[in-house]
Scaffold this motif. Sequence first.
Motif, PDB file in Angstrom:
ATOM      1  N   ALA A 281      14.106   3.867  43.467  1.00 47.49           N
ATOM      2  CA  ALA A 281      13.882   2.657  42.677  1.00 47.49           C
ATOM      3  C   ALA A 281      14.496   2.790  41.289  1.00 47.49           C
ATOM      4  O   ALA A 281      15.100   1.837  40.771  1.00 47.49           O
ATOM      5  CB  ALA A 281      12.391   2.372  42.575  1.00 47.49           C
ATOM      6  N   ASP A 282      14.356   3.949  40.683  1.00 48.58           N
ATOM      7  CA  ASP A 282      14.890   4.151  39.329  1.00 48.58           C
ATOM      8  C   ASP A 282      16.399   3.944  39.298  1.00 48.58           C
ATOM      9  O   ASP A 282      16.936   3.354  38.352  1.00 48.58           O
ATOM     10  CB  ASP A 282      14.540   5.550  38.823  1.00 48.58           C
ATOM     11  N   LEU A 285      17.293   0.123  39.582  1.00 47.37           N
ATOM     12  CA  LEU A 285      17.025  -0.614  38.356  1.00 47.37           C
ATOM     13  C   LEU A 285      17.994  -0.204  37.249  1.00 47.37           C
ATOM     14  O   LEU A 285      18.450  -1.061  36.468  1.00 47.37           O
ATOM     15  CB  LEU A 285      15.581  -0.385  37.914  1.00 47.37           C
ATOM     16  N   GLU A 286      18.317   1.061  37.173  1.00 48.05           N
ATOM     17  CA  GLU A 286      19.257   1.517  36.150  1.00 48.05           C
ATOM     18  C   GLU A 286      20.631   0.896  36.358  1.00 48.05           C
ATOM     19  O   GLU A 286      21.271   0.419  35.406  1.00 48.05           O
ATOM     20  CB  GLU A 286      19.363   3.042  36.184  1.00 48.05           C
ATOM     21  N   TYR A 287      21.096   0.898  37.579  1.00 49.80           N
ATOM     22  CA  TYR A 287      22.435   0.389  37.876  1.00 49.80           C
ATOM     23  C   TYR A 287      22.506  -1.127  37.683  1.00 49.80           C
ATOM     24  O   TYR A 287      23.451  -1.649  37.077  1.00 49.80           O
ATOM     25  CB  TYR A 287      22.831   0.779  39.298  1.00 49.80           C
ATOM     26  N   ALA A 343      20.598  -8.398  42.401  1.00 49.63           N
ATOM     27  CA  ALA A 343      19.414  -8.992  41.784  1.00 49.63           C
ATOM     28  C   ALA A 343      18.220  -8.981  42.730  1.00 49.63           C
ATOM     29  O   ALA A 343      17.088  -8.662  42.339  1.00 49.63           O
ATOM     30  CB  ALA A 343      19.727 -10.421  41.351  1.00 49.63           C
ATOM     31  N   ILE A 344      18.461  -9.324  43.992  1.00 55.38           N
ATOM     32  CA  ILE A 344      17.368  -9.332  44.966  1.00 55.38           C
ATOM     33  C   ILE A 344      16.891  -7.915  45.245  1.00 55.38           C
ATOM     34  O   ILE A 344      15.677  -7.672  45.364  1.00 55.38           O
ATOM     35  CB  ILE A 344      17.815 -10.044  46.253  1.00 55.38           C
ATOM     36  N   SER A 345      17.803  -6.970  45.353  1.00 53.37           N
ATOM     37  CA  SER A 345      17.404  -5.577  45.577  1.00 53.37           C
ATOM     38  C   SER A 345      16.499  -5.094  44.457  1.00 53.37           C
ATOM     39  O   SER A 345      15.461  -4.466  44.703  1.00 53.37           O
ATOM     40  CB  SER A 345      18.646  -4.681  45.671  1.00 53.37           C
ATOM     41  N   ALA A 346      16.884  -5.385  43.214  1.00 57.30           N
ATOM     42  CA  ALA A 346      16.044  -4.991  42.088  1.00 57.30           C
ATOM     43  C   ALA A 346      14.722  -5.743  42.106  1.00 57.30           C
ATOM     44  O   ALA A 346      13.659  -5.174  41.820  1.00 57.30           O
ATOM     45  CB  ALA A 346      16.781  -5.248  40.773  1.00 57.30           C
ATOM     46  N   GLY A 347      14.779  -7.034  42.474  1.00 54.53           N
ATOM     47  CA  GLY A 347      13.558  -7.819  42.528  1.00 54.53           C
ATOM     48  C   GLY A 347      12.577  -7.333  43.570  1.00 54.53           C
ATOM     49  O   GLY A 347      11.364  -7.485  43.414  1.00 54.53           O
TER      50      GLY A 347
END
Length: 671
Positions: A281-282, A285-287, A343-347
Amino acid sequence: MSARHDIPATGARSVGTSPSGGTPSETRPVEITATVPTGPPPAWAVLQRHLFDELDGAWRLFSDRYTEPDGRLRFSGTIPDRDGADDFYEAFFNWPALYRLGGADDLLPAVKRHWEGVTAQLTELGLYRNEFERGYDWFHQGEALLMFYGICAADPADQRFRERARRFAEQYLPGSATGNYDPATRSLRSPHNGSDGPRTGLGPQWDDRFGHEQRGMRPYGLPLRDVPGITSWDDLADEGNAVRMGHAMRDRLGRGDTAVDLAATALVVNAWLYDHDPRLADWVLEYVDAWRERAAAIGAMPDNVGPSGEVGEDHGGRWYGGHYGWTWPHGVHSIGAATLVGAISAGMLGRADARLDLARRPLDQVWEQRRTAMPYDTGATRRPGWAHALGLGEGRTVNALPTRIGPEGWFDHQPAQVAYWTWLWWFGMRDEDRARLDRVREHSGYDWREVHAFRDKEEAGHEAPWLAYLDGDNPDYPERALRMALAQVAHRTALMTAEDADTDDLDLHKWQRVNPVVTEVLTQLTTGAPQTLYNGGLPLARVRYDDLDAARPGLPWDVAALVEHLDAAGTTVQLVNLSTVHTRRLRLLAGGFGEHLITEAHWTGGGHYPGDSRDYHLPTGPETEHSAPVDDNGLHIVLPPGRRIRLRLDMRLNARPFAHHTSPTTFRRTR
């Protein structure tokens, strides 16, 4: 976990499963029994079950004619460059989705066999190492991975694919032996990356020379538009120019990061769905945040980052011009898909709408440059395709958006690709994104209620009439769309049976053109979701189903489902049991990965038999509105023979962690 409450009108509850998979929970899930007679079955339900039947025969025919016993495709040629791996997997890209929707029991082992066979085949051809792409762009890798993501979602209990998912994702984490990711610049080191790490250049087909004879690339124009002495495609007929263009592409397009690499986030999230490892997850979100910050800094979505981490480093300071970026070859068709996947992956990792600005920006950019144009007077690279898909002829005007930008400005105007605005609204359910979607419809210049018969390799494009249906403005869409899907299956089956079964040509796209599996309409109608984003999206859904008796994903035999409406507050779905003999039991799970919380269920019980002159009342009495608190991400539905139910499910969207869910094993059925 909150206590459950008995439901007065329905009777028994059954032992269920915990939200995370197959272990029985301490409390029983809500169980609702349908009591309304189906009467004459609705046409959409009959057509839907007929489509499942036709697809069952069609995929078997494809497998028999085009694959070997070990699952690989019949292909005896060689692949001289890096291109081609995605085409092998794309022949089966939506087969796992069909199984997860309710396809045949033996489809899942067949899909796994094909994945194993094709992976071995690509390894022998030199394109794969350690079961993964050696190094290619993520526009194509995303396409190739749809099959893999679908298998993981369909059978998360398979430890072989679970291990692969983790191993593949690890290749992109900081400190990986592949070295794909540079944590100092928060970027990938090369547009071509994979199990070999960052691969310099674009491969031998382009690095040495890029000549005018490449007819398939000519419609997209020059890859770089600022190479001195090369201003038109015809200039590439000069061998010296062809060599200089190839070298410039190698040195400028073949290094650094590019926006389409955002599709790699889905690979990592797919692994995260198994055990929620924070390291995975980190990185996502970082990328994603690195790209968001770059976009915010320049006020536009960039497509390139140089080796030092600077936007425009290899393109004269311009935010556009990167490989598979804004200028060449597809523009917003690649940037829009990649930013949505990112965006969806991060969401999916939390705060589902917080990072959708990454996807809003490129769509807003092209929307601001829209103009009215005639379909055959826009300079577009794909005029015949979209003009036919929208039913447009000579003299019709449409709202055309530029898809690309170069040093000369915006160009290549085409109608808005509705799928991107649909996904933006569908995932976040934000009013501002719904307003964007409504503006696209209002200014489109064509009727969104029309269902046009077409199919491209993405097996998408019918979002407009589906959205009109969800809004209550296109009531006949389910029946018309299912008839269209059945015609598509028949057409592709005819193509297969008409050609010589022993044909073994070298056309890598032939398999995609005859793949008879169609899932767009089934996905829309049964799960309430658009077709999966083709360039690397994960298989999301508003609702999905498990067959409790068969202990597997998908709708049970004889059962048809129709999502009639969805919004930020909930979902309305109708379920029909067409069998006059068998009771069917299913679990309805809120969200493709169990992410939504059903707070309360509302339904109607009792009633009379439609079309009967006599009042035929069930033991529960006349039709009565029932409600029950649920407080879970799933509930059980019992459908006695010839019964239907319409449920309005109040939901809190994305209130639970996205996770791979195994199928319940409560009931066992003897077929």
